[in-house]
Design an enzyme around this catalytic site. Structure first.
Site, short mmCIF file in Angstrom:
data_model
loop_
_atom_site.label_atom_id
_atom_site.label_comp_id
_atom_site.label_asym_id
_atom_site.label_seq_id
_atom_site.Cartn_x
_atom_site.Cartn_y
_atom_site.Cartn_z
N GLU A 76 0.85 -1.19 0.00
CA GLU A 76 0.00 0.00 0.00
C GLU A 76 0.89 1.24 0.00
OE1 GLU A 76 -3.35 0.18 2.65
OE2 GLU A 76 -3.53 -2.00 2.67
N ASN A 126 4.86 -13.09 3.52
CA ASN A 126 4.47 -12.13 4.56
C ASN A 126 4.96 -12.54 5.93
OD1 ASN A 126 3.27 -10.42 2.75
ND2 ASN A 126 1.18 -10.99 3.22
N CYS A 134 -2.34 -6.88 5.79
CA CYS A 134 -1.71 -8.14 5.38
C CYS A 134 -0.92 -8.82 6.50
CB CYS A 134 -0.79 -7.89 4.18
SG CYS A 134 -1.67 -7.45 2.67
#
Length: 435
Positions: free
Chosen positions: A155, A208, A260
């Site tokens: 983002e 992640n 996330c």
């Protein structure tokens, strides 16, 4: 060029739609919220993401981008390639809530009257693709090929990440579908990794989880630096120069947030437990990140002893700069904790989405309003506005002991201290006290 449908117009879906439109594909973005669809049709984006609104206007003007609701069913909305990019929020038990994914896939499988490639862009746990195929697609009236195509967008940098990605991951056992996807991304120069569906799903979670581990690791080293007097900035530089480690995600602070990392680390932990494996390292990563959010309160309590009836400025509500996203932002934990300690909290962020603040906290229109009369300021988000702030002016507005806790280690400590403020940070040696 392909006819593309994108189901869902959140951060991932909207970026997917406008970027594929930019590449020359004919794109239909579908959302169940008619107000959002009307907003998008007018050329306005419901999210703040650099570059998106420009591509939105460009696609609408070129006739390659349109927005619809499924009010009249899905039959006329299915493209040659149909992306599912709906939300998979975290459930109370830490698992991923797949209700929106299941609803979208079941509707598409039930109503489609021609073959197409269904691409899963939503982040779903390993094994989801196999389950969806068995439950919905195998029994569909028309052939539907399934591809897992996880996203790796940051983002604030999503458009650039789309066109300059490190890799494109495609998980499928259908050779024709893989070729269709390769052609779809033909204008993007990046390695294409073709795997089975479950491996593609795992790559997303593993990526992640690894980045979250780097963040929690450097935060643990920063906490050690506070104990022994080492400088975390120097330590991180030394680590980052090792090519096996790399410099990215070695910035110490109050931990990660967003849509996330928190969700995916907890979901992977849940998946591991569900399959009989105790992912001890990941549990520690989550624990460290939760603990880091306490640091501003711990340090300010030591500095002021009692925060009752003191004003505290919280600078930053979004989880990172260049986005309005407040999901899992550290500020959402820090503000209530400060209020519980008796502080009067004034929070400022240049563009963050509206948030519900507890009684005893309010949002201000300017940074100066937040700082006026404050005994301390906590920098939660590394907005350029805060990094370039006139700290001498801030000192004139603030009251003693005039503490600045730099939760992102993003400020020039010497400049803050020279303004007469007491500077505190994460793992930087000692507190720099102003004159």
């Amino acid at each position: 060029m392909a006819s593309v449908t994108v189901v869902g117009t959140g951060y991932v879906g909207l970026v997917t739609g406008v970027c594929l439109s930019k590449s020359g594909h004919t794109v239909t973005c579908v959302d169940i919220d008619p107000k959002k669809v009307d907003l998008l049709r007018s050329g306005r984006s419901p999210i703040f993401e650099p570059g998106v609104e420009d591509l939105l206007a460009e696609g609408i003007a070129a006739g390659t981008l349109r927005f619809e609701t499924p009010a009249n069913g899905w039959r006329d909305l299915v493209g040659d390639v149909t992306f599912v990019a709906v939300g998979t929020p975290m459930a109370p038990n830490g698992s991923a809530d797949l209700s929106a994914v299941r609803a979208a896939v079941s509707s598409l499988a039930r109503e489609a009257d021609r073959p197409f490639v269904l691409v899963m862009k939503s982040t779903v746990p390993p094994g989801t693709g196999a389950a969806l195929t068995e439950r919905y697609l195998r029994h569909a009236a028309t052939p539907i090929a399934y591809v897992s195509n996880p996203e790796f967008l940051r983002e604030g940098h999503a458009v650039d990440d789309w066109f300059h990605t490190d890799r494109i991951v495609l998980g499928s056992d259908d050779a024709a579908a893989l070729e269709t996807m390769r052609a779809l991304y033909a204008d993007i120069e990046a390695p294409v990794l073709a795997t089975d569906v479950t491996s593609a799903e795992t790559i997303k979670y593993a990526s992640n989880a690894f980045l979250s581990t780097k963040i929690s690791f450097i935060n643990e080293i920063a906490n050690l630096c506070d104990c022994i007097g080492a400088d975390i900035d120097a330590v991180a530089r030394g680590l980052g120069l090792d090519a096996r480690i790399g410099a990215q995600f070695l910035k110490a602070g109050i931990g990660y947030g967003g849509s996330c990392f928190p969700k995916d680390t907890r979901a992977l932990d849940f998946i591991s437990t569900l399959n009989g494996y105790q992912f001890t390292l990941l549990k520690s990563v989550i624990e460290v990140n939760n603990r880091q959010r306490l640091l501003p309160v711990v340090h300010l309590t030591r500095a002021m002893r009692d925060m009752h009836d003191r004003s505290i400025a919280v600078l930053g509500l979004s989880f990172k700069p260049d986005t309005d996203d407040v999901r899992e932002s550290p500020a959402l934990d820090i503000v209530p904790l400060l209020v519980e300690e008796g502080a009067d909290v004034r929070a400022y962020d240049p563009i963050a989405a509206p948030v519900l603040l507890p009684s005893g906290a309010r949002r201000t229109e300017t940074v100066w309003e937040a700082l006026d009369g404050a005994s301390a300021a906590v920098v939660v988000t590394e907005w350029r506005e805060f990094m370039d702030l006139d700290w001498a002016r801030a000192r004139e507005l603030m009251r003693d002991p005039a503490v600045v806790f730099d939760g992102r280690n993003c400020l020039d400590s010497a400049r803050v201290s020279a303004a007469g403020l007491t500077y505190m940070a994460v793992g930087r040696p000692g507190a720099h006290r102003g004159a």
